[in-house]
Write an enzyme that holds these catalytic residues in place. Structure first.
Site, PDB file in Angstrom:
ATOM      1  CB  CYS A   2     -17.736  -5.618   5.384  1.00  0.00           C
ATOM      2  SG  CYS A   2     -17.435  -4.445   4.083  1.00  0.00           S
ATOM      3  CD  GLU A 489      -1.142  -0.029  12.310  1.00  0.00           C
ATOM      4  OE1 GLU A 489      -1.754  -0.955  11.791  1.00  0.00           O
ATOM      5  OE2 GLU A 489      -0.494  -0.174  13.371  1.00  0.00           O
TER       6      GLU A 489
HETATM    7  C1  G6P Z   1      -4.437  -5.281   9.165  1.00  0.00           C
HETATM    8  C2  G6P Z   1      -4.343  -4.898  10.620  1.00  0.00           C
HETATM    9  C3  G6P Z   1      -2.910  -5.067  11.114  1.00  0.00           C
HETATM   10  C4  G6P Z   1      -2.440  -6.483  10.853  1.00  0.00           C
HETATM   11  C5  G6P Z   1      -2.599  -6.872   9.384  1.00  0.00           C
HETATM   12  C6  G6P Z   1      -2.366  -8.361   9.169  1.00  0.00           C
HETATM   13  O1  G6P Z   1      -3.735  -4.376   8.388  1.00  0.00           O
HETATM   14  O2  G6P Z   1      -4.761  -3.567  10.806  1.00  0.00           O
HETATM   15  O3  G6P Z   1      -2.849  -4.792  12.498  1.00  0.00           O
HETATM   16  O4  G6P Z   1      -1.098  -6.596  11.215  1.00  0.00           O
HETATM   17  O5  G6P Z   1      -3.929  -6.598   8.946  1.00  0.00           O
HETATM   18  O6  G6P Z   1      -3.377  -9.057   9.847  1.00  0.00           O
HETATM   19  P1  G6P Z   1      -3.282 -10.541  10.344  1.00  0.00           P
HETATM   20  O7  G6P Z   1      -4.601 -10.811  11.001  1.00  0.00           O
HETATM   21  O8  G6P Z   1      -3.070 -11.392   9.129  1.00  0.00           O
HETATM   22  O9  G6P Z   1      -2.129 -10.628  11.274  1.00  0.00           O
END
Ligand code: G6P
Length: 609
Positions: A2, A489
């Site tokens: 969100c 994904e």
């Molecule tokens: C989500 C996103 C991913 C990412 C993960 C961790 O699942 O879609 O692409 O790797 O969160 O996010 P961060 O911002 O902590 O790297």
């Protein structure tokens, strides 16, 4: 996840709210809505779909107002539908919310008993009624929001406007990101800076527990107990261009091709010299790294895969024992704390709820040697750690992470060299050799990107498949994992990854002509072992797609397709080998016609657990 926008201005805020939502679209969402006060009356629009649908509705009604709130929703409680979309209303009071209220059922029961009627399945509607309940008790709007927020358990960033009180909007945060924007023509709030660049660069990062009042002539902020507090204004250096698509079709494509520049920016500090300085992680880093006996890496998703690569580096080059944990597991598991462990959290956004909570958990266990590797300097995670390294990938908009991953790897390579150095395991010659390879990385990555046309052809064949198997060994096993994650994904093809040596312990049973097997096959010390594993696949009729270095020496034959990468790149080879896998999933998704930048059900910034 969100996103919220709040605005009060001397100008019409409807275009500002809508543009803010457009900029937050990348976070992932399934419905959108806004509420404005027009002549003191509340007008709400909601759409179970895209921000463009909401904008069309606003256009049709020629909606204009000077104060309002807006929201993109990523469903947690209740299906994505107009009924569950925000804002939620309680008799003239409207609320937007990012986060999860954990005690909403108990509050809902209490308020239902008092006669409040609920029309959605969301946790957010309880906030609207709770604030209204406080207003009914005679409290002023600011106090009503503050006291209601104090009763909420869980995470929230909220925006509130109320009929007959059109001179102000109230916002509050705990656990979910929220910042204020100080503009020439008004005051704003949003989940991230990109939503506000259209009106201002002057931002104020709210802290957990803060409640703020936005008015045309200014703002005030209080702590959760009502004590007024000052928060500094930061002038954001985020460039509006960095978040424009430019010549590209998708953000993911743009971000894949930005990797040479992102790496060059991230490694700028080593551009001139031949020595590694631990100080790039913070002034105290030399001392902290010197006293470190183990490393614990905590992260989610793609960032977790970067951590897995780093484990191979840290143990083999720096001689430091390293474990890597998924944040959502670590935070709830009974583990054995060790104050001599350096806790490294890796996060693109710096706002991932599980990673942040896992970091706080580690600190609560007395592990205070902490380092964040993060792409967002002002994020919650960066503010929680003693040491930090900011990757300079620039804003990453595509949900599937690409340039954040390779720049995280660059940061982790620097960490490895720094730790090797403080541990006396790095000869001058090796130091200079590694640094030269790192400086050359942007050029090496650019070379791999030139392989796109061949990969595009492979992608055509993949798009019709239901499943795919990714294999790798050693420091390239996490790259196989990342390749599988990317493919599922964005192209929705079921993909599994395995350490190639595990093949015969199970997944070989799945191999047949319909299961393409993708092998990450660099010419490293394990290449001969990997070749034997690939024979096992061929012998069962499996079709192989092999990403080989110039020296891998795997001949092309019937059912064995080879893509020739440049010379083997040693320790940093994972950085190069992930690039074709990013391109493969991107092109497979293009053929399948999926929504590449906003894949179904996923969010960019996962600010709920
Ligand atoms: C989500 C996103 C991913 C990412 C993960 C961790 O699942 O879609 O692409 O790797 O969160 O996010 P961060 O911002 O902590 O790297």
């Amino acid at each position: 996840m969100c996103g919220i926008v709040t605005a009060i201005s001397t100008q019409n805020v409807v275009p500002v709210l809508l543009e803010g939502l457009r900029k937050l679209e990348y976070r992932g969402y399934d419905s959108a809505g806004l509420a404005v006060l027009y002549n003191n009356d509340l007008v709400r629009l909601r759409a179970a779909g895209r921000v463009a649908d909401l904008a069309a509705m606003a256009d049709e009604r020629s909606l204009a107002a000077n104060i309002g709130i807006a929201h993109t929703r990523w469903a947690t409680h209740g299906e994505p539908s107009e009924r569950n979309a925000h804002p939620h209303i309680s008799d003239g009071l409207a609320v937007v919310h990012n986060g999860i209220i954990e005690n909403y059922e108990e509050i809902r029961e209490r308020l239902t008993a008092k006669g409040f009627k609920f029309t959605s399945e969301t946790d957010t509607e309880t906030i609207a009624h709770l604030v209204k309940d406080k207003l009914n008790e005679g409290l002023d709007l600011f106090e009503a929001v503050r006291l209601a927020a104090n009763e909420l358990e869980g995470a929230y960033a909220i925006g509130v406007v109320c009929e007959n009180d059109s001179t102000r909007a109230i916002v509050a945060r705990k656990g979910s990101p929220l910042l204020l924007g100080v503009g020439e023509e008004g005051m704003y709030a949003a989940s991230d800076t990109s939503a506000l660049l259209q009106v201002t660069r002057k931002v104020i990062y709210l802290e957990d527990g803060d409640v703020a009042e936005l008015k045309l002539d200014g703002y005030r902020i209080c702590l959760s107990d009502g004590t007024p507090v000052e928060r500094g204004i930061t002038v954001s250096s985020l460039s509006a261009d960095a978040i424009e698509l430019g010549q590209y079709r998708h953000y993911m494509q743009k971000e894949i091709f930005e990797q040479p520049q992102a790496l060059a920016n991230t490694l700028e500090m080593i551009a001139g010299g031949n020595v590694v300085s631990p100080q790039v992680f913070g002034a105290q880093a030399g001392e902290v790294l010197g006293a470190t006996r183990r490393v614990l890496i905590i992260a989610c998703g793609t960032s977790f895969h970067a951590g897995l690569v780093a484990r191979y580096w840290l143990e083999s080059i720096a001689g430091i024992p390293c474990s890597v944990e998924i944040a959502s597991e670590y935070r709830y598991r009974t583990s054995v704390p060790d104050p001599d462990t350096l806790v490294v959290v890796i996060s693109q956004s710096g706002e991932t709820a599980d990673t942040l909570a896992a970091l706080k958990h580690a600190k609560s266990l007395g592990m205070n040697k902490t380092l964040a590797i993060c792409n967002v300097p002002e994020s919650a995670i960066v503010r929680e750690t003693a040491l930090r390294f900011i990757t300079r990938a620039g804003p990453e908009i595509g949900v599937a992470s690409t340039k954040a991953f390779t720049t995280q790897l660059a940061a982790l390579a620097l960490l490895t060299l720094s730790m090797a150095k403080v541990n006396g395991r790095l000869t001058e010659e090796d130091e200079s050799r590694y640094l030269t390879a790192m400086r050359h990385l942007p050029v090496a990555v650019a070379k791999v990107l030139e392989l796109e046309p061949e990969i595009e052809q492979w992608a055509q064949r993949f798009a019709s498949k239901q499943h795919a198997l990714f294999l790798g060994r050693g420091r390239h096993w996490p790259i196989a994992m990342e390749g599988a994650l990317k493919l599922k994904e964005i192209s929705y093809i079921h993909a599994e990854s395995y350490a190639a040596g595990e093949l015969k312990h199970g997944p070989l049973a799945l191999v047949d002509r319909d299961m393409p097997v993708i092998a990450v096959a660099p010419a490293d010390e394990l290449i001969e072992k990997l070749k034997s594993n690939l024979q096992e696949v061929r012998a069962r009729g499996g079709e192989l797609y092999v990403f080989a270095d110039a020296g891998s020496e795997i001949p092309e034959s019937d059912g064995v397709h080879i893509l020739h990468m440049p010379e083997h790149y040693g320790m940093l080879s994972p950085v190069l080998h992930v690039i074709p896998l990013q391109l493969l999933s991107y092109h497979a998704a293009l053929v399948k016609g999926t929504d590449v930048d906003k894949p179904r059900n996923l969010a960019k910034s996962v600010t709920v657990e």
